[in-house]
Design a protein around this motif. Structure first.
Motif, PDB file in Angstrom:
ATOM      1  N   PRO A  26       0.807  -1.227   0.000  1.00  0.00           N
ATOM      2  CA  PRO A  26       0.000   0.000   0.000  1.00  0.00           C
ATOM      3  C   PRO A  26       0.840   1.278   0.000  1.00  0.00           C
ATOM      4  N   GLU A  27       1.954   1.293   0.735  1.00  0.00           N
ATOM      5  CA  GLU A  27       2.815   2.476   0.745  1.00  0.00           C
ATOM      6  C   GLU A  27       3.445   2.708  -0.630  1.00  0.00           C
ATOM      7  N   ARG A  28       3.872   1.643  -1.268  1.00  0.00           N
ATOM      8  CA  ARG A  28       4.507   1.776  -2.592  1.00  0.00           C
ATOM      9  C   ARG A  28       3.501   2.266  -3.626  1.00  0.00           C
ATOM     10  N   LEU A  29       2.305   1.681  -3.626  1.00  0.00           N
ATOM     11  CA  LEU A  29       1.300   2.055  -4.614  1.00  0.00           C
ATOM     12  C   LEU A  29       0.790   3.470  -4.392  1.00  0.00           C
ATOM     13  N   ALA A  30       0.710   3.892  -3.129  1.00  0.00           N
ATOM     14  CA  ALA A  30       0.196   5.233  -2.824  1.00  0.00           C
ATOM     15  C   ALA A  30       1.078   6.327  -3.412  1.00  0.00           C
ATOM     16  N   ALA A  31       2.362   6.019  -3.642  1.00  0.00           N
ATOM     17  CA  ALA A  31       3.294   7.025  -4.157  1.00  0.00           C
ATOM     18  C   ALA A  31       3.353   7.068  -5.681  1.00  0.00           C
ATOM     19  N   LEU A  32       2.650   6.143  -6.355  1.00  0.00           N
ATOM     20  CA  LEU A  32       2.717   6.093  -7.816  1.00  0.00           C
ATOM     21  C   LEU A  32       1.666   7.011  -8.438  1.00  0.00           C
ATOM     22  N   PRO A  33       1.994   7.697  -9.541  1.00  0.00           N
ATOM     23  CA  PRO A  33       1.005   8.545 -10.229  1.00  0.00           C
ATOM     24  C   PRO A  33       0.066   7.680 -11.069  1.00  0.00           C
ATOM     25  N   PRO A  34      -1.151   8.148 -11.327  1.00  0.00           N
ATOM     26  CA  PRO A  34      -2.069   7.398 -12.208  1.00  0.00           C
ATOM     27  C   PRO A  34      -1.462   7.241 -13.600  1.00  0.00           C
ATOM     28  N   LEU A  35      -1.699   6.093 -14.210  1.00  0.00           N
ATOM     29  CA  LEU A  35      -1.223   5.856 -15.569  1.00  0.00           C
ATOM     30  C   LEU A  35      -2.098   6.630 -16.557  1.00  0.00           C
ATOM     31  N   ALA A  36      -1.450   7.320 -17.485  1.00  0.00           N
ATOM     32  CA  ALA A  36      -2.167   8.099 -18.494  1.00  0.00           C
ATOM     33  C   ALA A  36      -2.172   7.344 -19.812  1.00  0.00           C
ATOM     34  N   GLU A  37      -3.322   7.363 -20.504  1.00  0.00           N
ATOM     35  CA  GLU A  37      -3.442   6.635 -21.770  1.00  0.00           C
ATOM     36  C   GLU A  37      -2.392   7.098 -22.784  1.00  0.00           C
ATOM     37  N   GLU A  38      -2.206   8.419 -22.874  1.00  0.00           N
ATOM     38  CA  GLU A  38      -1.310   8.949 -23.890  1.00  0.00           C
ATOM     39  C   GLU A  38       0.153   8.614 -23.635  1.00  0.00           C
ATOM     40  N   ALA A  39       0.494   8.248 -22.386  1.00  0.00           N
ATOM     41  CA  ALA A  39       1.887   7.926 -22.066  1.00  0.00           C
ATOM     42  C   ALA A  39       2.167   6.432 -22.178  1.00  0.00           C
ATOM     43  N   CYS A  40       1.130   5.630 -22.478  1.00  0.00           N
ATOM     44  CA  CYS A  40       1.296   4.170 -22.550  1.00  0.00           C
ATOM     45  C   CYS A  40       1.066   3.712 -23.991  1.00  0.00           C
ATOM     46  N   ARG A  41       1.878   4.194 -24.899  1.00  0.00           N
ATOM     47  CA  ARG A  41       1.679   3.932 -26.313  1.00  0.00           C
ATOM     48  C   ARG A  41       2.264   2.604 -26.771  1.00  0.00           C
ATOM     49  N   ALA A  42       3.373   2.191 -26.190  1.00  0.00           N
ATOM     50  CA  ALA A  42       4.060   0.985 -26.662  1.00  0.00           C
ATOM     51  C   ALA A  42       3.272  -0.264 -26.278  1.00  0.00           C
ATOM     52  N   PRO A  43       2.859  -1.074 -27.262  1.00  0.00           N
ATOM     53  CA  PRO A  43       2.141  -2.307 -26.922  1.00  0.00           C
ATOM     54  C   PRO A  43       3.077  -3.332 -26.298  1.00  0.00           C
ATOM     55  N   LEU A  44       2.502  -4.262 -25.586  1.00  0.00           N
ATOM     56  CA  LEU A  44       3.303  -5.265 -24.882  1.00  0.00           C
ATOM     57  C   LEU A  44       4.160  -6.070 -25.840  1.00  0.00           C
ATOM     58  N   ASP A  45       3.600  -6.440 -26.993  1.00  0.00           N
ATOM     59  CA  ASP A  45       4.374  -7.253 -27.945  1.00  0.00           C
ATOM     60  C   ASP A  45       5.275  -6.414 -28.830  1.00  0.00           C
ATOM     61  N   GLY A  46       5.332  -5.093 -28.587  1.00  0.00           N
ATOM     62  CA  GLY A  46       6.231  -4.235 -29.347  1.00  0.00           C
ATOM     63  C   GLY A  46       7.574  -4.057 -28.681  1.00  0.00           C
ATOM     64  N   LEU A  47       7.771  -4.722 -27.557  1.00  0.00           N
ATOM     65  CA  LEU A  47       9.042  -4.631 -26.847  1.00  0.00           C
ATOM     66  C   LEU A  47      10.023  -5.654 -27.402  1.00  0.00           C
ATOM     67  N   GLU A  48      11.276  -5.466 -27.099  1.00  0.00           N
ATOM     68  CA  GLU A  48      12.318  -6.370 -27.582  1.00  0.00           C
ATOM     69  C   GLU A  48      12.102  -7.769 -27.014  1.00  0.00           C
ATOM     70  N   GLY A  49      12.161  -8.793 -27.856  1.00  0.00           N
ATOM     71  CA  GLY A  49      11.988 -10.166 -27.406  1.00  0.00           C
ATOM     72  C   GLY A  49      10.523 -10.498 -27.188  1.00  0.00           C
ATOM     73  N   ARG A  50      10.255 -11.687 -26.683  1.00  0.00           N
ATOM     74  CA  ARG A  50       8.891 -12.114 -26.351  1.00  0.00           C
ATOM     75  C   ARG A  50       8.867 -12.381 -24.845  1.00  0.00           C
ATOM     76  N   PRO A  51       8.587 -11.350 -24.047  1.00  0.00           N
ATOM     77  CA  PRO A  51       8.810 -11.415 -22.614  1.00  0.00           C
ATOM     78  C   PRO A  51       7.956 -12.421 -21.869  1.00  0.00           C
ATOM     79  N   LEU A  52       6.822 -12.839 -22.441  1.00  0.00           N
ATOM     80  CA  LEU A  52       5.941 -13.740 -21.706  1.00  0.00           C
ATOM     81  C   LEU A  52       5.988 -15.173 -22.220  1.00  0.00           C
ATOM     82  N   ASP A  53       6.986 -15.499 -23.048  1.00  0.00           N
ATOM     83  CA  ASP A  53       7.124 -16.878 -23.500  1.00  0.00           C
ATOM     84  C   ASP A  53       7.546 -17.801 -22.368  1.00  0.00           C
TER      85      ASP A  53
END
Length: 498
Positions: free
Chosen positions: A44-71
């Protein structure tokens, strides 16, 4: 029998000369620990310090990152904030954490430096930094194994209602530990003293472990032998010439005798339970392995294509009246989902249904059950849904040693017919396996946590009354230890004169 009694008398006399000092420190520091815990950063202390995620700042899709991280079936992907912006944190099994920008999808090169650490610390505290204190691998407040992946740690002193030292991960740039100055000062009289951390120099320190085990064993023998001696010397029928049932005339001896009779059993149990906290020889460890989390998740077989766009997920959550600060891509037996948390540590589950997204607050037990059955290659003996805490699955206040452990309700409890008779608790609000206890670990729960902290849900609900009883008994322990120190000192002086 006479020789055995003599040995018990001698053990109590000579062990008490040194061990009473240690026992006095243990009981005094234990009272401090009721109200001031060892520095930690709770979810709870860690999450309370995080800012809300903004749609415009989360443009990169999960599968657009280097490698296949969830294989990798053990892989985790988390979208959170660090260094002033949203980032993906990817980790496969026990490997290092890789950081990617959520805006561009590019990898963040190299470990976080001093500038990023200061920026993260200021954002976390909402106050200016008073100074950068350099990096450390480990110090008196950072022995936890959970910090290993984040080492070395940056230290930043920040302002606020009170100055605090914040520890920042060099791997992610996130604050991973908060140690206010007042908490540090009290800890020198509390947990640091209680656990003899002046003798501990690294997160895995066998020398420190065996020193604590040996001293706790000596203290247990001292307290138990004292109970025996006290009973033998007390006249339950008749009295001594002085008219007392105790043979001792000197005030210190008399108080030590009577105090030992009144509080000796509690002293013995407390010191013994402290010994059990060290799990000597691995006596409480599971014998046949831990739950198979890779089989439970089966992330490698999950199709995350419907959950690839974080901006779309954030929009769906906001549309449901939920402001996420962190997203985690997970799966249940290959079924993908996103676990979202807000700044109040509340959670939501997002799944892909057809061409849309569904937001809900929990899993149904029947949805969890197939994945839970993969945790062990054994049948399930018992299955129930908990709407309230039981003797093993319960929540502690933040100051407690296990106060940062997540214990959400409702929870699914399963008891398996494996060789360890393992009991597993799964939080239905998150799908996380929050607790798994083998038969031996459940025994350790009673011999350590219960005897040491009186932490059943019913006793914890007593609140101030429980604290008052524990403080009263601790004062009794301090009385016995302090009088023992005086008696031992006087005996040593007499020996010296002779």
């Amino acid at each position: 029998m006479g020789k055995m009694k003599r040995l018990i008398y001698l053990a109590h006399r000579w062990l008490g000369i040194g061990a009473c000092v240690l026992m006095l420190l243990w009981f005094a520091s234990g009272v401090v620990m009721l109200y001031v815990g060892y520095p930690k950063l709770t979810p709870p202390e860690r999450l309370a310090a995080l800012p809300p995620l903004a749609e415009e700042a989360c443009r990169a899709p999960l599968d657009g990152l280097e490698g296949r991280p969830l294989d990798d079936p053990r892989a985790t992907a988390v979208l959170t904030s660090a260094g002033g912006g949203p980032v993906y944190l990817l980790r496969e099994g026990r490997g290092p954490i890789r950081v990617f920008s959520a805006l561009t999808g590019s990898a963040v090169q190299g470990p976080a430096g001093a500038r990023e650490a200061v920026a993260s610390a200021q954002a976390f505290a909402g106050a200016p930094a008073l100074g950068y204190l350099g990096t450390i691998q480990e110090d008196r407040w950072t022995h936890g194994r959970g910090l290993d992946v984040h080492r070395p740690l940056h230290r930043v002193l920040v302002d606020g209602p009170e100055p605090s030292t914040l520890y920042v991960s060099s791997a992610t740039g996130q604050v991973v530990l908060d140690a206010p100055e007042s908490q540090q000062r009290w800890n020198y009289l509390g947990a640091w003293l209680h656990w003899l951390y002046m003798l501990r120099f690294q997160s895995v320190d066998p020398v420190w472990s065996w020193i604590v085990i040996a001293l706790s064993a000596a203290g247990t023998v001292l307290a138990a032998s004292g109970v025996c001696v006290g009973i033998w010397r007390w006249r339950f029928r008749g009295r001594y010439k002085s008219g007392s049932r105790s043979p001792y005339r000197a005030p210190m001896m008399k108080w030590h005798h009577i105090g030992g009779l009144l509080f000796g059993a509690f002293l013995s149990f407390w010191i013994f339970s402290g010994l059990m906290s060290m799990n000597p020889g691995g006596v409480f460890s599971a014998r046949h392995g831990a739950p198979d989390m890779a089989a439970y998740r089966s992330a490698g077989s999950a199709d995350f294509s419907g959950l690839r766009e974080p901006a779309r997920i954030v929009a769906a959550l906001r549309g449901a009246g939920f402001a996420p600060v962190e997203l985690a891509w997970l799966s249940l037996a290959g079924r993908p989902y996103v676990l979202a948390h807000d700044a109040a540590a509340d959670s939501r589950i997002v799944t892909a249904e057809g061409h849309g997204l569904e937001v809900r607050d929990r899993w149904r037990p029947e949805e969890i059950r197939p994945a839970a059955g993969r945790l062990f290659k054994a049948d399930t003996r018992r299955l129930s849904v908990l709407s309230d805490y039981d003797a093993y699955y319960y929540r502690r206040h933040a100051e407690a040693m296990n106060g940062g452990a997540p214990r959400g309700l409702p929870a699914l409890m399963l008891q398996f017919a494996d060789p360890d008779d393992t009991r597993v608790y799964i939080d239905l609000r998150t799908g996380e396996v929050n607790l798994a206890l083998a038969r031996s670990e459940r025994a350790g729960r009673w011999l350590f946590y219960f005897l040491h902290s009186w932490d059943t849900p019913a006793l914890l609900r007593a609140g101030p009354l429980r604290d008052a009883v524990l403080i009263f008994l601790s004062l009794g322990g301090m009385l016995v230890a302090a009088t023992g120190i005086v008696i031992g000192w006087r005996r040593l002086r007499r020996k010296g004169v002779r």
